[in-house]
Design a protein around this motif. Structure first.
Motif, PDB file in Angstrom:
ATOM      1  N   GLU A  38      -1.628   1.892   7.900  1.00 18.40           N
ATOM      2  CA  GLU A  38      -2.104   3.278   7.954  1.00 18.40           C
ATOM      3  C   GLU A  38      -1.077   4.226   7.339  1.00 18.40           C
ATOM      4  O   GLU A  38      -1.422   5.138   6.574  1.00 18.40           O
ATOM      5  CB  GLU A  38      -2.387   3.677   9.402  1.00 18.40           C
ATOM      6  N   ARG A  39       0.204   4.004   7.648  1.00 20.58           N
ATOM      7  CA  ARG A  39       1.252   4.854   7.073  1.00 20.58           C
ATOM      8  C   ARG A  39       1.296   4.715   5.552  1.00 20.58           C
ATOM      9  O   ARG A  39       1.459   5.706   4.838  1.00 20.58           O
ATOM     10  CB  ARG A  39       2.615   4.498   7.683  1.00 20.58           C
ATOM     11  N   ARG A  86       0.224   6.721   0.024  1.00 22.55           N
ATOM     12  CA  ARG A  86      -0.445   6.570  -1.271  1.00 22.55           C
ATOM     13  C   ARG A  86      -1.324   7.786  -1.574  1.00 22.55           C
ATOM     14  O   ARG A  86      -1.346   8.284  -2.706  1.00 22.55           O
ATOM     15  CB  ARG A  86      -1.281   5.289  -1.292  1.00 22.55           C
ATOM     16  N   LEU A  87      -2.070   8.252  -0.584  1.00 23.26           N
ATOM     17  CA  LEU A  87      -2.909   9.433  -0.779  1.00 23.26           C
ATOM     18  C   LEU A  87      -2.057  10.664  -1.076  1.00 23.26           C
ATOM     19  O   LEU A  87      -2.424  11.498  -1.919  1.00 23.26           O
ATOM     20  CB  LEU A  87      -3.782   9.669   0.445  1.00 23.26           C
ATOM     21  N   ALA A  88      -0.928  10.770  -0.394  1.00 23.08           N
ATOM     22  CA  ALA A  88      -0.027  11.903  -0.631  1.00 23.08           C
ATOM     23  C   ALA A  88       0.487  11.886  -2.068  1.00 23.08           C
ATOM     24  O   ALA A  88       0.511  12.924  -2.744  1.00 23.08           O
ATOM     25  CB  ALA A  88       1.131  11.863   0.366  1.00 23.08           C
ATOM     26  N   ARG A  89       0.894  10.706  -2.538  1.00 24.38           N
ATOM     27  CA  ARG A  89       1.366  10.617  -3.924  1.00 24.38           C
ATOM     28  C   ARG A  89       0.244  10.926  -4.910  1.00 24.38           C
ATOM     29  O   ARG A  89       0.482  11.504  -5.979  1.00 24.38           O
ATOM     30  CB  ARG A  89       1.934   9.222  -4.201  1.00 24.38           C
ATOM     31  N   LEU A  90      -0.964  10.558  -4.571  1.00 28.70           N
ATOM     32  CA  LEU A  90      -2.098  10.751  -5.466  1.00 28.70           C
ATOM     33  C   LEU A  90      -2.352  12.223  -5.749  1.00 28.70           C
ATOM     34  O   LEU A  90      -2.760  12.594  -6.868  1.00 28.70           O
ATOM     35  CB  LEU A  90      -3.342  10.108  -4.851  1.00 28.70           C
ATOM     36  N   ALA A 101      -8.911  -1.446   3.886  1.00 26.56           N
ATOM     37  CA  ALA A 101      -9.621  -1.565   2.610  1.00 26.56           C
ATOM     38  C   ALA A 101      -9.129  -0.528   1.604  1.00 26.56           C
ATOM     39  O   ALA A 101      -8.790  -0.867   0.458  1.00 26.56           O
ATOM     40  CB  ALA A 101     -11.122  -1.416   2.838  1.00 26.56           C
ATOM     41  N   LEU A 102      -9.086   0.734   2.009  1.00 31.42           N
ATOM     42  CA  LEU A 102      -8.703   1.787   1.064  1.00 31.42           C
ATOM     43  C   LEU A 102      -7.242   1.649   0.644  1.00 31.42           C
ATOM     44  O   LEU A 102      -6.907   1.900  -0.520  1.00 31.42           O
ATOM     45  CB  LEU A 102      -8.963   3.160   1.687  1.00 31.42           C
ATOM     46  N   GLU A 103      -6.390   1.237   1.550  1.00 32.88           N
ATOM     47  CA  GLU A 103      -4.977   1.055   1.187  1.00 32.88           C
ATOM     48  C   GLU A 103      -4.837  -0.001   0.093  1.00 32.88           C
ATOM     49  O   GLU A 103      -4.061   0.169  -0.857  1.00 32.88           O
ATOM     50  CB  GLU A 103      -4.175   0.652   2.427  1.00 32.88           C
ATOM     51  N   ALA A 104      -5.599  -1.070   0.194  1.00 38.44           N
ATOM     52  CA  ALA A 104      -5.547  -2.122  -0.821  1.00 38.44           C
ATOM     53  C   ALA A 104      -6.078  -1.601  -2.164  1.00 38.44           C
ATOM     54  O   ALA A 104      -5.499  -1.881  -3.222  1.00 38.44           O
ATOM     55  CB  ALA A 104      -6.353  -3.338  -0.364  1.00 38.44           C
ATOM     56  N   SER A 105      -7.175  -0.859  -2.136  1.00 38.99           N
ATOM     57  CA  SER A 105      -7.732  -0.324  -3.373  1.00 38.99           C
ATOM     58  C   SER A 105      -6.759   0.622  -4.065  1.00 38.99           C
ATOM     59  O   SER A 105      -6.590   0.586  -5.287  1.00 38.99           O
ATOM     60  CB  SER A 105      -9.048   0.400  -3.084  1.00 38.99           C
ATOM     61  N   LEU A 106      -6.106   1.483  -3.281  1.00 37.41           N
ATOM     62  CA  LEU A 106      -5.150   2.418  -3.871  1.00 37.41           C
ATOM     63  C   LEU A 106      -3.930   1.702  -4.444  1.00 37.41           C
ATOM     64  O   LEU A 106      -3.324   2.181  -5.406  1.00 37.41           O
ATOM     65  CB  LEU A 106      -4.717   3.458  -2.838  1.00 37.41           C
TER      66      LEU A 106
END
Length: 385
Positions: free
Chosen positions: A52-53, A58-62, A266-271
């Motif tokens: 989760e972290r 990853r979202l923050a960097r995006l 799932a989303l962490e792997a995709s990112l």
């Protein structure tokens, strides 16, 4: 990276603006998570929290934010509702938006009408300079400009930096629904200065439905009233018997209950895939594919409904076939394995970075053949007199 997408040879996937397929690594991450849960239950929950972290990071960097500014919510609609019904409106204030928005980014603002909040909408079809025209709709009572970074039906892309600068100059908040650009184009909070950014993960981010990004500018976090409450959104989350509580100071204040751990894995792997490639390379690859689709639209004599200028488009190419029944053409394409969408008065194709050239060519050839059959049948049924 095309081996990450083992699509059936009979499927021509051109619907990343709708629901994207998962990469192999995402399927593997979900499988591992499920098998681990079956064997060990929640024994490795600390490892799940680490995933989760990583997702927040990853979202923050995006988008160019800090991890503690990222909330994980269920959907774009939930994220927009947190914003719309969290702001402390005064009767007579208004929101400025776009007429051709997806319902998620329209209904939520219309729902404020009982509180005396108006919605002013720009007709994008009549606008050559939408950023200037959106700002022209603002007045002294405009509290917020709410737009999609890329319009969902025909794929018109906004200049968020220009719009953000205009909003800042006028003291107006900017809310960006980035679901049609995150994962397809670079996004830089430092340049567009958006106060709010929202996006679900199931389109260009190549993840599942049910996990979405919500960014709220740190200075505005406490300016949003909370309407969802639970154990997860408090500052002292692990102190279950504490009689008093306060909302967490970071973005987790918007996460009222237990996280969607399956979706998070799932989303962490995709990112991780998008990060490995790099968003600039992803954007270049999508740009090449949309340019190729536009060339094919022209070659077949179709009508392009999406912007032709590269600066005004992202990953969406919408077209119509003159003389054809567009909804029927869409249904026929779907029946022949072309995953696409009926949008904006035509057929919408949306390739991603890994989409093969042959997929684009075959899909357009099918559109031409199916539409040609429709036109021929119509001529036979209604001969000229």
């Amino acid at each position: 990276m095309t081996d990450e997408f083992p699509l059936d040879p009979e499927v021509l996937h051109l619907n990343h603006a709708g629901v994207a397929p998962w990469p192999r690594r995402t399927v593997a991450a979900v499988t591992r998570f499920a098998e681990e849960n079956a064997r060990l239950g929640s024994r490795r929950y600390p490892a799940w929290l680490a995933t989760e972290r990583r997702l927040r990071e990853r979202l923050a960097r995006l988008i160019g934010a800090a991890p503690h500014d990222i909330a994980l919510v269920k959907s774009t609609s939930e994220a927009l509702s947190i914003i719309a019904h969290g702001l402390r409106w005064q009767p007579g204030e208004n929101v400025v938006g776009i007429l051709q928005e997806f319902p998620s980014n329209r209904i939520v603002w219309e729902s404020l009408a009982p509180r005396g909040v108006g919605l002013r909408q720009l007709d994008l079809a009549r606008s050559e300079a939408p950023e200037d025209d959106l700002l022209a709709l603002c007045d002294a009572h405009t509290r917020l400009v709410a737009v999609s970074s890329v319009q969902y039906a025909r794929g018109r892309r906004l200049d968020l930096e220009r719009l953000g600068a205009g909003c800042r100059l006028r003291g107006i908040h900017l809310c960006v629904d980035a679901i049609q650009s995150l994962g397809a184009l670079p996004f830089d909070l430092g340049r567009c200065t958006a106060d709010f950014v929202v996006a679900d993960g199931h389109k260009w981010l190549l993840g599942p439905e049910g996990v979405a990004l919500l960014y709220v500018a740190p200075a505005l976090r406490e300016a949003l009233d909370l309407h969802q409450f639970g154990w997860h959104m408090v500052a002292e989350r692990g102190d279950f018997e504490r009689p008093d509580w306060r909302a967490a100071p970071d973005a987790t204040r918007f996460e009222c209950g237990s996280p969607n751990m399956l979706g998070i894995h799932a989303l962490e792997a995709s990112l991780s895939l998008l990060e490995e490639i790099g968003i600039e390379r992803v954007a270049d690859a999508i740009g090449e594919r949309t340019a190729r689709l536009i060339a094919l639209v022209d070659r077949h004599g179709f009508e392009l409904l999406s912007p032709r200028a590269a600066a005004r488009r992202a990953g969406i190419v919408t077209f119509r076939v003159p003389g054809a029944d567009q909804p029927a053409l869409y249904e026929a394409l779907m029946g022949h394995g072309v995953l696409c969408a009926a949008r904006g008065g035509g057929v919408r194709f949306s390739p991603h970075f890994y989409t093969r050239e042959e997929t684009l060519v075959r899909a357009m050839e099918l559109a031409a053949a199916l539409a040609g059959g429709q036109v021929r049948r119509r001529a036979q049924d209604n001969p000229a007199r």
